[in-house]
Design an enzyme around this catalytic site. Structure first.
Site, PDB file in Angstrom:
ATOM      1  N   TYR A 117       0.821  -1.220   0.000  1.00 25.60           N
ATOM      2  CA  TYR A 117       0.000   0.000   0.000  1.00 25.60           C
ATOM      3  C   TYR A 117       0.859   1.275   0.000  1.00 25.60           C
ATOM      4  O   TYR A 117       0.380   2.330   0.421  1.00 25.60           O
ATOM      5  CB  TYR A 117      -0.941  -0.004   1.210  1.00 25.60           C
ATOM      6  CG  TYR A 117      -2.197  -0.841   0.996  1.00 25.60           C
ATOM      7  CD1 TYR A 117      -3.133  -0.492   0.026  1.00 25.60           C
ATOM      8  CD2 TYR A 117      -2.469  -1.957   1.779  1.00 25.60           C
ATOM      9  CE1 TYR A 117      -4.287  -1.236  -0.165  1.00 25.60           C
ATOM     10  CE2 TYR A 117      -3.631  -2.711   1.591  1.00 25.60           C
ATOM     11  CZ  TYR A 117      -4.527  -2.339   0.613  1.00 25.60           C
ATOM     12  OH  TYR A 117      -5.679  -3.067   0.426  1.00 25.60           O
ATOM     13  N   PHE A 159      -5.195   7.608   6.648  1.00 27.01           N
ATOM     14  CA  PHE A 159      -5.675   6.287   7.069  1.00 27.01           C
ATOM     15  C   PHE A 159      -4.626   5.189   6.891  1.00 27.01           C
ATOM     16  O   PHE A 159      -4.905   4.019   7.139  1.00 27.01           O
ATOM     17  CB  PHE A 159      -6.958   5.921   6.313  1.00 27.01           C
ATOM     18  CG  PHE A 159      -6.831   5.942   4.808  1.00 27.01           C
ATOM     19  CD1 PHE A 159      -6.294   4.869   4.118  1.00 27.01           C
ATOM     20  CD2 PHE A 159      -7.255   7.049   4.077  1.00 27.01           C
ATOM     21  CE1 PHE A 159      -6.175   4.884   2.737  1.00 27.01           C
ATOM     22  CE2 PHE A 159      -7.130   7.075   2.689  1.00 27.01           C
ATOM     23  CZ  PHE A 159      -6.593   5.990   2.025  1.00 27.01           C
ATOM     24  N   ARG A 214     -13.753  -5.073 -10.183  1.00 24.52           N
ATOM     25  CA  ARG A 214     -14.132  -3.832  -9.481  1.00 24.52           C
ATOM     26  C   ARG A 214     -15.660  -3.722  -9.401  1.00 24.52           C
ATOM     27  O   ARG A 214     -16.203  -3.273  -8.398  1.00 24.52           O
ATOM     28  CB  ARG A 214     -13.559  -2.598 -10.199  1.00 24.52           C
ATOM     29  CG  ARG A 214     -12.048  -2.510 -10.242  1.00 24.52           C
ATOM     30  CD  ARG A 214     -11.390  -2.269  -8.923  1.00 24.52           C
ATOM     31  NE  ARG A 214     -11.864  -1.075  -8.239  1.00 24.52           N
ATOM     32  CZ  ARG A 214     -11.271  -0.572  -7.135  1.00 24.52           C
ATOM     33  NH1 ARG A 214     -10.208  -1.162  -6.607  1.00 24.52           N
ATOM     34  NH2 ARG A 214     -11.738   0.496  -6.549  1.00 24.52           N
ATOM     35  N   THR A 267     -15.679   1.506  -2.584  1.00 21.84           N
ATOM     36  CA  THR A 267     -14.731   1.377  -1.466  1.00 21.84           C
ATOM     37  C   THR A 267     -15.454   1.442  -0.121  1.00 21.84           C
ATOM     38  O   THR A 267     -15.154   0.669   0.790  1.00 21.84           O
ATOM     39  CB  THR A 267     -13.678   2.500  -1.554  1.00 21.84           C
ATOM     40  OG1 THR A 267     -13.072   2.463  -2.845  1.00 21.84           O
ATOM     41  CG2 THR A 267     -12.613   2.344  -0.480  1.00 21.84           C
ATOM     42  N   ARG A 275     -18.918  -5.993  -1.415  1.00 22.32           N
ATOM     43  CA  ARG A 275     -18.813  -5.094  -0.255  1.00 22.32           C
ATOM     44  C   ARG A 275     -20.169  -4.810   0.364  1.00 22.32           C
ATOM     45  O   ARG A 275     -20.295  -4.715   1.595  1.00 22.32           O
ATOM     46  CB  ARG A 275     -18.074  -3.813  -0.653  1.00 22.32           C
ATOM     47  CG  ARG A 275     -16.555  -4.047  -0.730  1.00 22.32           C
ATOM     48  CD  ARG A 275     -15.834  -2.908  -1.372  1.00 22.32           C
ATOM     49  NE  ARG A 275     -14.390  -2.965  -1.136  1.00 22.32           N
ATOM     50  CZ  ARG A 275     -13.497  -2.274  -1.842  1.00 22.32           C
ATOM     51  NH1 ARG A 275     -13.905  -1.465  -2.809  1.00 22.32           N
ATOM     52  NH2 ARG A 275     -12.218  -2.364  -1.578  1.00 22.32           N
ATOM     53  N   ASN A 309     -13.359  -3.565   4.608  1.00 20.97           N
ATOM     54  CA  ASN A 309     -14.261  -3.583   3.442  1.00 20.97           C
ATOM     55  C   ASN A 309     -14.110  -4.833   2.565  1.00 20.97           C
ATOM     56  O   ASN A 309     -14.331  -4.795   1.361  1.00 20.97           O
ATOM     57  CB  ASN A 309     -14.160  -2.286   2.643  1.00 20.97           C
ATOM     58  CG  ASN A 309     -12.792  -2.052   2.043  1.00 20.97           C
ATOM     59  OD1 ASN A 309     -11.883  -2.841   2.240  1.00 20.97           O
ATOM     60  ND2 ASN A 309     -12.657  -0.965   1.306  1.00 20.97           N
ATOM     61  N   HIS A 319      -9.877  -6.386  -1.708  1.00 19.43           N
ATOM     62  CA  HIS A 319      -9.064  -5.469  -2.513  1.00 19.43           C
ATOM     63  C   HIS A 319      -9.110  -5.967  -3.951  1.00 19.43           C
ATOM     64  O   HIS A 319      -9.136  -7.180  -4.180  1.00 19.43           O
ATOM     65  CB  HIS A 319      -7.595  -5.474  -2.052  1.00 19.43           C
ATOM     66  CG  HIS A 319      -6.670  -4.854  -3.059  1.00 19.43           C
ATOM     67  ND1 HIS A 319      -6.441  -3.491  -3.107  1.00 19.43           N
ATOM     68  CD2 HIS A 319      -5.973  -5.390  -4.095  1.00 19.43           C
ATOM     69  CE1 HIS A 319      -5.626  -3.238  -4.122  1.00 19.43           C
ATOM     70  NE2 HIS A 319      -5.326  -4.370  -4.732  1.00 19.43           N
ATOM     71  N   GLU A 321       0.970  -5.741  -8.912  1.00 22.44           N
ATOM     72  CA  GLU A 321       0.472  -6.403  -7.694  1.00 22.44           C
ATOM     73  C   GLU A 321       0.609  -7.928  -7.792  1.00 22.44           C
ATOM     74  O   GLU A 321       0.936  -8.593  -6.801  1.00 22.44           O
ATOM     75  CB  GLU A 321      -0.985  -6.002  -7.441  1.00 22.44           C
ATOM     76  CG  GLU A 321      -1.117  -4.517  -7.087  1.00 22.44           C
ATOM     77  CD  GLU A 321      -2.553  -4.078  -6.845  1.00 22.44           C
ATOM     78  OE1 GLU A 321      -3.483  -4.898  -7.004  1.00 22.44           O
ATOM     79  OE2 GLU A 321      -2.732  -2.902  -6.486  1.00 22.44           O
TER      80      GLU A 321
HETATM   81  P1  GDP Z   1     -10.056   0.425  -3.193  1.00 22.85           P
HETATM   82  O1  GDP Z   1      -9.242   0.351  -4.454  1.00 22.85           O
HETATM   83  O2  GDP Z   1     -11.550   0.470  -3.440  1.00 22.85           O
HETATM   84  O3  GDP Z   1      -9.698  -0.652  -2.196  1.00 22.85           O
HETATM   85  O4  GDP Z   1      -9.718   1.812  -2.495  1.00 22.85           O
HETATM   86  P2  GDP Z   1      -8.348   2.659  -2.392  1.00 22.85           P
HETATM   87  O5  GDP Z   1      -7.243   2.045  -3.211  1.00 22.85           O
HETATM   88  O6  GDP Z   1      -8.683   4.075  -2.614  1.00 22.85           O
HETATM   89  O7  GDP Z   1      -7.966   2.516  -0.843  1.00 22.85           O
HETATM   90  C1  GDP Z   1      -7.332   1.354  -0.344  1.00 22.85           C
HETATM   91  C2  GDP Z   1      -8.001   0.970   0.939  1.00 22.85           C
HETATM   92  O8  GDP Z   1      -7.738   1.971   1.918  1.00 22.85           O
HETATM   93  C3  GDP Z   1      -9.526   0.860   0.877  1.00 22.85           C
HETATM   94  O9  GDP Z   1      -9.972  -0.388   0.433  1.00 22.85           O
HETATM   95  C4  GDP Z   1      -9.924   1.133   2.315  1.00 22.85           C
HETATM   96  O10 GDP Z   1      -9.787  -0.063   3.094  1.00 22.85           O
HETATM   97  C5  GDP Z   1      -8.877   2.140   2.752  1.00 22.85           C
HETATM   98  N1  GDP Z   1      -9.394   3.507   2.597  1.00 22.85           N
HETATM   99  C6  GDP Z   1      -9.516   4.228   1.456  1.00 22.85           C
HETATM  100  N2  GDP Z   1     -10.019   5.450   1.687  1.00 22.85           N
HETATM  101  C7  GDP Z   1     -10.208   5.521   3.017  1.00 22.85           C
HETATM  102  C8  GDP Z   1     -10.679   6.556   3.880  1.00 22.85           C
HETATM  103  O11 GDP Z   1     -11.030   7.661   3.468  1.00 22.85           O
HETATM  104  N3  GDP Z   1     -10.721   6.254   5.213  1.00 22.85           N
HETATM  105  C9  GDP Z   1     -10.337   5.026   5.682  1.00 22.85           C
HETATM  106  N4  GDP Z   1     -10.406   4.799   6.998  1.00 22.85           N
HETATM  107  N5  GDP Z   1      -9.879   4.036   4.905  1.00 22.85           N
HETATM  108  C10 GDP Z   1      -9.807   4.280   3.586  1.00 22.85           C
END
Ligand code: GDP
Length: 137
Positions: free
Chosen positions: A49, A57, A85, A91, A102, A112, A115, A126
């Site tokens: 990540y 976060f 997706r 998300t 989800r 959630n 991934h 990845e």
């Molecule tokens: P994804 O591709 O839908 O998994 O989302 P992202 O790549 O933007 O973010 C990675 C992961 O970080 C997400 O699956 C969430 O678990 C976490 N995350 C993303 N945005 C937020 C946020 O605004 N707050 C919190 N607490 N976690 C977040």
């Protein structure tokens, strides 16, 4: 044919819905080309990540991802990145469409359930992060 990386996160593994989630992929035309259950180290999760390292976060995300085992898979099919997706949903599970993984299995934006790679380019990065060529068939 495209490949994408899926992770069933610790919340969904702990709930015992690995099979239900893998079934969503197979039922919707995504073949499981590789899969393994892994306990990530902090170093693994931070590296995976790294793109989010400056986000507020980040520490919560890393703590969560190492809170229990995950199931990491390579999914293969037509438009696999986008299809996965769509199956995952938004998300934030509160915003995820009914019938998505989800919406059905996730608690909140931290926990959630899954991934999925967000582009073909990131999918390749990845997949190479977690799998050697001989593990994928
Ligand atoms: P994804 O591709 O839908 O998994 O989302 P992202 O790549 O933007 O973010 C990675 C992961 O970080 C997400 O699956 C969430 O678990 C976490 N995350 C993303 N945005 C937020 C946020 O605004 N707050 C919190 N607490 N976690 C977040």
């Amino acid at each position: 044919m495209q490949q994408t990386l899926s992770i069933i996160k610790p919340d969904a593994v702990a709930k015992g819905v690995i099979g239900k989630i893998l079934d969503r992929f197979e039922t919707n035309g995504l073949r499981i080309a590789a899969t393994k259950k892994v306990q990530l180290s902090r170093q693994d999760a931070e590296a995976f990540y790294a793109v989010h390292a400056n986000r507020p976060f980040f520490n919560d995300l890393v703590d969560f991802m190492i809170s229990g085992p995950v199931v990491i898979s390579v999914l293969e099919g037509e438009n696999a990145v986008l299809k996965n997706r769509e199956l995952m949903g938004a998300t934030n599970p509160k915003e995820a469409e009914a019938g998505t993984i989800r919406a059905d299995f996730a608690e909140n934006i931290d926990a959630n359930a899954v991934h999925g790679s967000d582009s073909v380019e990131n999918a390749a990065i990845e997949i190479a992060f977690f799998f050697s060529g001989r593990e994928i068939s």
